[in-house]
Design a protein around this motif. Structure first.
Motif, short mmCIF file in Angstrom:
data_model
loop_
_atom_site.label_atom_id
_atom_site.label_comp_id
_atom_site.label_asym_id
_atom_site.label_seq_id
_atom_site.Cartn_x
_atom_site.Cartn_y
_atom_site.Cartn_z
N GLN A 1 67.50 -1.54 -33.42
CA GLN A 1 68.67 -2.12 -34.09
C GLN A 1 68.26 -3.21 -35.08
N ASN A 2 67.32 -4.04 -34.68
CA ASN A 2 66.85 -5.11 -35.56
C ASN A 2 66.14 -4.55 -36.78
N SER B 1 68.67 -3.29 -39.24
CA SER B 1 69.35 -4.41 -39.91
C SER B 1 68.45 -5.06 -40.95
N ASP C 1 69.14 -5.26 -44.90
CA ASP C 1 69.26 -6.56 -45.58
C ASP C 1 68.35 -6.63 -46.81
#
Length: 375
Positions: free
Chosen positions: A100-101, A104, A108
């Motif tokens: 998930q990180n 993201s 970004d």
């Protein structure tokens, strides 16, 4: 750097270097970045690494906290996230959290997955690098951390290939990179936290044993009739005197015997005294806890002296919860280590807490991917 500077650094002919530079610029690995100062003739073209050529993730897997770093080709840290390893952080949950990180972070930075060369993982041992498996680490808060094919799990969840190295080795690789201008070749890294971990570098290369056991330093016997930590390992091993668990056990046992006032001061059962309790008492200059840390520091210094006498490093980097919790612990351990070094004062290694500190493992893990990437 200019071509002239590169010629002085590498054993290449002028024509070979010119061809290589042209190829690397065409492929996007290098870019030209202006002109250097003139030494009498034309100003030379300067070359530098293209920071956007590729990207790397570095993942630290530890027992108290873990972290994920994201780096460009120049090893500039673009993102860092850190989280606590609790009872819920099983291998499956950690894999989901990391995936998930990563999604993201890429979103970004408006990057695609194919632009990431790989994920380097620096983990608590013992492990098997060739298969990317964490074997039988002790003292993870969550269940399930035995025979974990962590590289396969991370790769399947992210679509990005992963490589595995011990956390101590990764930290030392990272710290050497941060100190690269000093050209250090013989270095030692020792981490004193939940357990004791170490790594050695000789002639600029990590020293790998026949098995990946970063915690072996903790089983160094320094007192033949000494205690055994949690009924595991050697009696009188260094880890039984210098580790978060050792201090917790000592404080709990002494509290039950009425040798400290921690239960009364913090309104808790002796069996619930934790390292956080000790840190709180230490901040309040509790005499018992201060003595507890200083006694542990003396044993740590003896262990470091043994390593110095064997290896004779130029640089020793110390890290971990014990080293960072109390400055006199760090200072006392160094003094005792030097005092018990056989070659002192003829050979005096330099000590530090490192440049990267808590980011060293993730940075070093990413560097491993960078060094091994196909160009």
């Amino acid at each position: 750097m200019s071509k002239a500077e590169l010629l002085s650094a590498f054993k290449l002919t002028n024509s070979t270097l010119t061809r290589l530079l042209d190829e690397m610029v065409q492929e996007g690995l290098l870019v030209t970045s202006g002109l250097g100062p003139s030494s009498g003739g034309r100003r030379p073209i300067l070359y530098e690494i293209n920071s956007h050529y590729g990207y790397f993730f570095g993942l630290e897997l530890s027992r108290r906290t873990s972290s994920l770093g994201f780096f460009d080709m120049k090893m500039n840290p673009k993102s860092f996230t850190r989280w606590r390893m609790d009872e819920a952080m099983t291998p499956e949950q950690l894999t989901k959290h990391v995936a998930q990180n990563i999604r993201s972070i890429l979103n970004d930075h408006q990057l695609e997955r194919r632009q990431v060369a790989g994920i380097g993982i620096g983990a608590v041992g013992p492990l098997e690098r060739s298969t990317g498996t964490i074997l039988r680490p002790l003292n993870f808060p969550a269940r399930g951390w035995t025979n974990v094919p962590i590289c396969e799990m991370i790769a399947q969840a992210t679509g990005i290939p992963a490589v595995l190295e011990t956390g101590a080795n990764a930290a030392l690789i990272g710290e050497q990179w941060a100190l690269r201008e000093k050209n250090l070749q013989h270095m030692l890294y020792v981490h004193a936290g939940v357990g004791l971990r170490s790594a050695m570098m000789s002639n600029g290369q990590i020293v790998h044993g026949s098995i990946d056991m970063e915690g072996s330093i903790g089983q160094m016997i320094i007192q033949t009739d000494g205690p055994r930590l949690q009924n595991y390992g050697n009696y009188g091993a260094l880890e039984a005197f210098v580790s978060v668990q050792a201090l917790e056990e000592q404080a709990r046992g002494d509290a039950k015997l009425g040798l400290n006032n921690l239960p009364q001061s913090y309104n808790m059962d002796p069996g619930r005294i934790s390292f956080d309790t000790l840190l709180q008492a230490l901040s309040q200059q509790d005499a018992y806890v201060t003595q507890l840390f200083m006694k542990s520091a003396s044993y740590f210094g003896v262990g470091l002296a043994n390593l110095i006498n064997i290896f004779h490093p130029e640089k020793i980097i110390l890290g971990g919860a014990l080293v960072n919790a109390y400055k006199p612990f760090y200072q006392s351990a160094i003094q005792i280590a030097l005092r018990n070094s056989y070659c002192y004062p003829d050979h005096i290694p330099s000590f530090s807490k490192g440049v990267l500190k808590e980011d060293a493992v993730a940075t070093g893990a990413a560097l491993i991917v960078r060094k091994n990437m196909e160009l």
